[in-house]
Design a protein around this motif. Sequence first.
Motif, PDB file in Angstrom:
ATOM      1  N   ALA A 264      42.938  54.341  36.400  1.00  0.00           N
ATOM      2  CA  ALA A 264      42.285  53.130  36.600  1.00  0.00           C
ATOM      3  C   ALA A 264      42.888  51.937  36.854  1.00  0.00           C
ATOM      4  CB  ALA A 264      41.209  52.968  35.521  1.00  0.00           C
ATOM      5  N   LYS A 265      43.334  51.720  38.034  1.00  0.00           N
ATOM      6  CA  LYS A 265      44.326  50.717  38.325  1.00  0.00           C
ATOM      7  C   LYS A 265      43.451  49.311  38.418  1.00  0.00           C
ATOM      8  CE  LYS A 265      48.110  52.513  41.131  1.00  0.00           C
ATOM      9  NZ  LYS A 265      47.937  53.636  41.225  1.00  0.00           N
ATOM     10  N   THR A 266      44.277  48.167  37.836  1.00  0.00           N
ATOM     11  CA  THR A 266      43.772  46.685  38.138  1.00  0.00           C
ATOM     12  C   THR A 266      44.881  45.829  38.856  1.00  0.00           C
ATOM     13  OG1 THR A 266      44.398  46.245  35.760  1.00  0.00           O
ATOM     14  CG2 THR A 266      42.304  46.979  35.919  1.00  0.00           C
ATOM     15  N   HIS A 267      44.540  45.068  39.582  1.00  0.00           N
ATOM     16  CA  HIS A 267      45.602  44.209  39.995  1.00  0.00           C
ATOM     17  C   HIS A 267      45.289  42.611  39.768  1.00  0.00           C
ATOM     18  CE1 HIS A 267      47.067  47.044  42.856  1.00  0.00           C
ATOM     19  NE2 HIS A 267      45.828  47.585  42.857  1.00  0.00           N
ATOM     20  N   GLY A 268      43.873  42.468  39.208  1.00  0.00           N
ATOM     21  CA  GLY A 268      43.647  41.045  38.819  1.00  0.00           C
ATOM     22  C   GLY A 268      42.190  40.961  38.401  1.00  0.00           C
ATOM     23  N   PHE A 269      41.704  40.153  37.864  1.00  0.00           N
ATOM     24  CA  PHE A 269      40.386  40.009  37.124  1.00  0.00           C
ATOM     25  C   PHE A 269      39.661  38.928  37.509  1.00  0.00           C
ATOM     26  CE2 PHE A 269      43.216  42.321  34.604  1.00  0.00           C
ATOM     27  CZ  PHE A 269      42.635  43.502  34.314  1.00  0.00           C
ATOM     28  N   LYS A 270      38.319  38.892  37.760  1.00  0.00           N
ATOM     29  CA  LYS A 270      37.341  37.682  38.054  1.00  0.00           C
ATOM     30  C   LYS A 270      37.275  36.754  36.666  1.00  0.00           C
ATOM     31  CE  LYS A 270      34.858  40.248  41.538  1.00  0.00           C
ATOM     32  NZ  LYS A 270      33.676  41.054  42.117  1.00  0.00           N
ATOM     33  N   ASP A 271      36.658  35.894  36.626  1.00  0.00           N
ATOM     34  CA  ASP A 271      36.297  35.119  35.602  1.00  0.00           C
ATOM     35  C   ASP A 271      35.485  36.064  34.305  1.00  0.00           C
ATOM     36  OD1 ASP A 271      37.759  32.910  36.298  1.00  0.00           O
ATOM     37  OD2 ASP A 271      35.871  31.937  36.975  1.00  0.00           O
ATOM     38  N   ASN A 272      34.605  36.849  34.981  1.00  0.00           N
ATOM     39  CA  ASN A 272      33.740  37.815  34.091  1.00  0.00           C
ATOM     40  C   ASN A 272      34.433  39.102  33.441  1.00  0.00           C
ATOM     41  OD1 ASN A 272      33.802  39.351  36.273  1.00  0.00           O
ATOM     42  ND2 ASN A 272      31.548  39.367  36.515  1.00  0.00           N
ATOM     43  N   GLY A 273      35.749  39.178  33.634  1.00  0.00           N
ATOM     44  CA  GLY A 273      36.630  40.245  33.412  1.00  0.00           C
ATOM     45  C   GLY A 273      36.572  41.531  34.156  1.00  0.00           C
ATOM     46  N   GLN A 274      35.664  41.576  35.430  1.00  0.00           N
ATOM     47  CA  GLN A 274      35.635  42.525  36.274  1.00  0.00           C
ATOM     48  C   GLN A 274      36.920  42.486  37.215  1.00  0.00           C
ATOM     49  OE1 GLN A 274      33.445  44.949  36.255  1.00  0.00           O
ATOM     50  NE2 GLN A 274      32.857  44.006  34.343  1.00  0.00           N
ATOM     51  N   GLU A 275      37.235  43.591  37.545  1.00  0.00           N
ATOM     52  CA  GLU A 275      38.158  43.868  38.671  1.00  0.00           C
ATOM     53  C   GLU A 275      38.214  43.015  39.853  1.00  0.00           C
ATOM     54  OE1 GLU A 275      41.929  44.970  40.502  1.00  0.00           O
ATOM     55  OE2 GLU A 275      39.848  45.334  41.367  1.00  0.00           O
ATOM     56  N   LEU A 276      39.239  42.532  40.550  1.00  0.00           N
ATOM     57  CA  LEU A 276      38.925  41.927  41.739  1.00  0.00           C
ATOM     58  C   LEU A 276      38.417  42.545  42.911  1.00  0.00           C
ATOM     59  CD1 LEU A 276      42.242  39.684  41.848  1.00  0.00           C
ATOM     60  CD2 LEU A 276      39.788  38.977  41.282  1.00  0.00           C
ATOM     61  N   THR A 277      38.798  44.028  43.106  1.00  0.00           N
ATOM     62  CA  THR A 277      38.193  44.719  44.385  1.00  0.00           C
ATOM     63  C   THR A 277      37.584  45.671  43.947  1.00  0.00           C
ATOM     64  OG1 THR A 277      40.528  45.625  44.185  1.00  0.00           O
ATOM     65  CG2 THR A 277      40.255  43.848  45.442  1.00  0.00           C
ATOM     66  N   ILE A 278      37.547  46.344  42.803  1.00  0.00           N
ATOM     67  CA  ILE A 278      36.924  47.591  42.386  1.00  0.00           C
ATOM     68  C   ILE A 278      35.834  47.360  41.424  1.00  0.00           C
ATOM     69  CG2 ILE A 278      37.168  49.971  41.325  1.00  0.00           C
ATOM     70  CD1 ILE A 278      40.393  49.613  41.776  1.00  0.00           C
ATOM     71  N   ASP A 279      34.524  48.087  41.876  1.00  0.00           N
ATOM     72  CA  ASP A 279      33.314  47.986  40.973  1.00  0.00           C
ATOM     73  C   ASP A 279      33.412  49.000  39.977  1.00  0.00           C
ATOM     74  OD1 ASP A 279      30.925  48.319  39.995  1.00  0.00           O
ATOM     75  OD2 ASP A 279      29.762  47.701  41.877  1.00  0.00           O
ATOM     76  N   TYR A 280      34.066  48.889  38.948  1.00  0.00           N
ATOM     77  CA  TYR A 280      34.214  49.880  38.034  1.00  0.00           C
ATOM     78  C   TYR A 280      33.177  50.498  37.465  1.00  0.00           C
ATOM     79  CZ  TYR A 280      39.450  49.834  37.112  1.00  0.00           C
ATOM     80  OH  TYR A 280      40.574  49.880  37.302  1.00  0.00           O
TER      81      TYR A 280
END
Length: 328
Positions: A264-280
Motif C-alpha cells: 500500500a504505497k502512499t506519496h502524499g495526503f489530502k487534508d482529510n488523511g486520504q492518499e492523493l491519487t489512490i482511493d484506498y
Amino acid sequence: MQRRTFVKALSSIAAASAIPPLFCNVQANSKSFDIALSQYSFHRSIFGDSQKNYQKFIQLIHSDPDAVLAGPMDPREIVVIARKLGVGHVDLANILWFGHGQDKPWLNQFKTMAKDNDVGFTCLMTDELGQLGSSDKKQRLAAIEKHKPWVETAAEIGCFQMRVNAYGDGTYLEQLEQNAESMIILAEYTQNMGIELVIENHGHPSSNAAWLAMLIEKVNHPNLGVYTDLDNFFMGGWNHSPQRRYDRTQGLIDLAPYTRGVSAKTHGFKDNGQELTIDYFAALKILTDAGFSGFVCGEFEGKSLPEMLGSQATLDLLRKTRKQIQNS
C-alpha cells in the motif's frame, strides 16, 4: 546524524505525534486485513545520498553493498520503529541490507532485536538477483540460483513470503513462457523451505495485470501468488515518459483472485488523511470482497513529510480504511 542517535530522535517524533499503542493484528472479521510496515519506507534514512548517482549505486550494491548504507539508520532498526508506530509486523527489502543476507551474526542480531520489540517479519522483497524471465536459459538458471540463498535467509529470519520480479526480455508471450519456467522451479523450492512465493506487479509486463494473472494461471502452482501493489500499474520500463498505465480498478479486479499480500504505497495526503491519487477504500474493498485477508504493508514513498510522519499517516489511513471496510 550518527546511527546511535537515530532511533532516539525518532522516539521524540513519535511521542510528539501521539502514536497509538501496539495492537493485535489478527482480525475476527473475515472482510478485513492485517497491517504491516515496509522497511523500504525508510530507504532514505538508510541509504542517505547514495542513490543520487543510481548507476553507481547499483554497481556498489554488487561490489561493496555496505558502501551504500550512507544514512544514519541501521536497517535493523526498522523493528524499533515499527514498535513505536504500533505495528507488529514488517516487510523487509533485501536491497537495504544486500551484503548481509548470509551473514549469520548480523541476522541473529536482527532476529534478537525483532524479538525484543515483539515484531515479526512477513515478506522479504528481493531485487538485483538476475532476470527470471531472460531469453537466455543459462541466465534464467543463474537467476534462480541467486534467489535460492535469499529463500534460505527468509526462512532463517522468520518471513513466510518472498517477493520476486518477473523481469525478462522479448515479447509479452516470450516473457510469459520464460518466467513460467523459472517460477515453477522457485515455487517448488520455496514450498520445500516453508516460504510462499509471490510476484509483484512491479514494472515491465508485470504491471499489465492481465499478463501477470496469465502468468500465475500458466504456472498453476499452489505456492505461487501475487503481491499486489496498489500503485504499480505503469507498463513498460521504469523511465518511460509519458507513462502508459493499466487501469488501476481493472488491475485490482484482475489480480484479486491471486493476491496473497499487498503493498500500500502512499506519496502524499489530502487534508482529510486520504492518499492523493489512490482511493484506498475502493482499492482494498475490491481485494477483501474477493476473499483477501492477509497483510497490507504500508510503504510511504513521498518526500513532503519526514519518513516517520509519512509512515504514521500511511498506517493511520490503513487503520481507518480497515474500519470502514469492516463496517461496510
